[in-house]
Scaffold this active site. Structure first.
Site, PDB file in Angstrom:
ATOM      1  CB  SER A 156       5.164  -5.599   0.460  1.00 40.94           C
ATOM      2  OG  SER A 156       6.440  -5.073   0.107  1.00 40.94           O
ATOM      3  CG  ASP A 164       6.830  -3.280   3.052  1.00 41.05           C
ATOM      4  OD1 ASP A 164       5.753  -3.686   2.556  1.00 41.05           O
ATOM      5  OD2 ASP A 164       8.085  -3.719   2.362  1.00 41.05           O
TER       6      ASP A 164
END
Length: 275
Positions: A41, A170
């Site tokens: 991320s 993500d």
């Protein structure tokens, strides 16, 4: 004697990941170059920049320049929007503010980031999550920008990224602290966990978006704790980011101030690992 080879893992946590800049500054100030870097991320954004040879100071200057120009940044966010307000009235649950992660990252990534993993100065691994396989996917080669975009594509905020035949979201959904994907031949690993702890209640009920993001933080924290029970890195840095929510990017000043102690903590850890 050769210097120990130290790996660095930068975890996910949205705006809490601004604290990664303090850790990178510690490496720079001690003149320690990681032998390998892994990111998930926001950790993949800062990790790829550092792996490209961009200094912590340059990354901080770039971050401050972006976030200080609030109107300009909001304009870039709106240009990255792929949803339409008419979507509110369509079938199913749709998000009229859904963003294209690759488009937005093209606006905000620092200059000097190469096109491929192979061109990075330091070996780098990035984690994304395969939505349909329900598992983490690790990338170490090929085009860099779609992987970084996928790794940071928070569900509900960013549209998924289709890359290499996979539908990706993500990386922190599957691996919020990717110290376990670093090479096995390293002498030591420093992992930076920015999932954080509880956020103080402000005397009001959260909206739907805040509830969704808060639930993600709870999930990511639980994943990290489960991983640490099985295996721990040689040094675990947990910056003070408890009062920061995932999207508090425009509060970068307070976030960086609150987490500043992470730099000295990292220096002490590096000095111990280097003997």
């Amino acid at each position: 004697m050769t210097r120990p080879r130290i790996g660095l893992a930068l975890g996910g946590g949205g705006a809490r990941g601004l604290a990664h800049l303090h850790v990178l500054a510690a490496f720079d100030e001690l003149g320690v170059k990681p032998a390998a870097i892994a990111g998930s991320s926001i950790g993949s954004i800062y990790g790829s920049g550092f792996a490209a040879g961009i200094s912590a100071a340059e990354l901080l200057d770039h971050t401050n320049a972006m976030l200080d120009r609030r109107a300009d940044m909001i304009g870039k966010i709106m240009r990255a929007r792929v949803g339409r307000f008419a979507d509110l009235f369509g079938l199913g649950s749709r998000n009229p503010l859904l963003l294209d992660a690759e488009t937005l990252l093209s606006f905000v990534l620092p200059e000097g980031l190469p096109a491929t993993f192979e061109e990075l100065a330091i070996p780098f691994s990035a984690v994304a999550t395969d939505l349909f396989a329900r598992s983490a996917v690790v990338y170490r080669a090929g085009r860099l920008s779609p992987v970084i975009a996928a790794s940071a594509a928070i569900p509900g905020l960013f549209r998924h990224v289709v890359h290499d035949g996979r539908t990706l979201i993500d990386g922190a959904m599957a691996n919020p602290l990717p110290f376990d994907i670093l090479p096995d031949d390293l002498d030591a690993v420093v992992a930076v966990d920015v999932t954080g702890g509880p956020v103080a209640r402000e005397g009001r009920e959260p909206n739907v978006f805040e509830t969704m993001l808060g639930a993600m933080q709870i999930m990511q924290g639980a994943i990290v704790e489960a991983k640490l029970e099985r295996r721990r890195p040689h040094a675990l840095i947990r910056p003070q980011v408890d009062g920061v929510t995932l999207l508090d990017f425009f509060r970068s000043g307070p976030t960086l101030a609150a987490s500043a102690a992470a730099k000295e903590e990292t220096k002490r850890a590096l000095e111990r690992l280097l003997g």
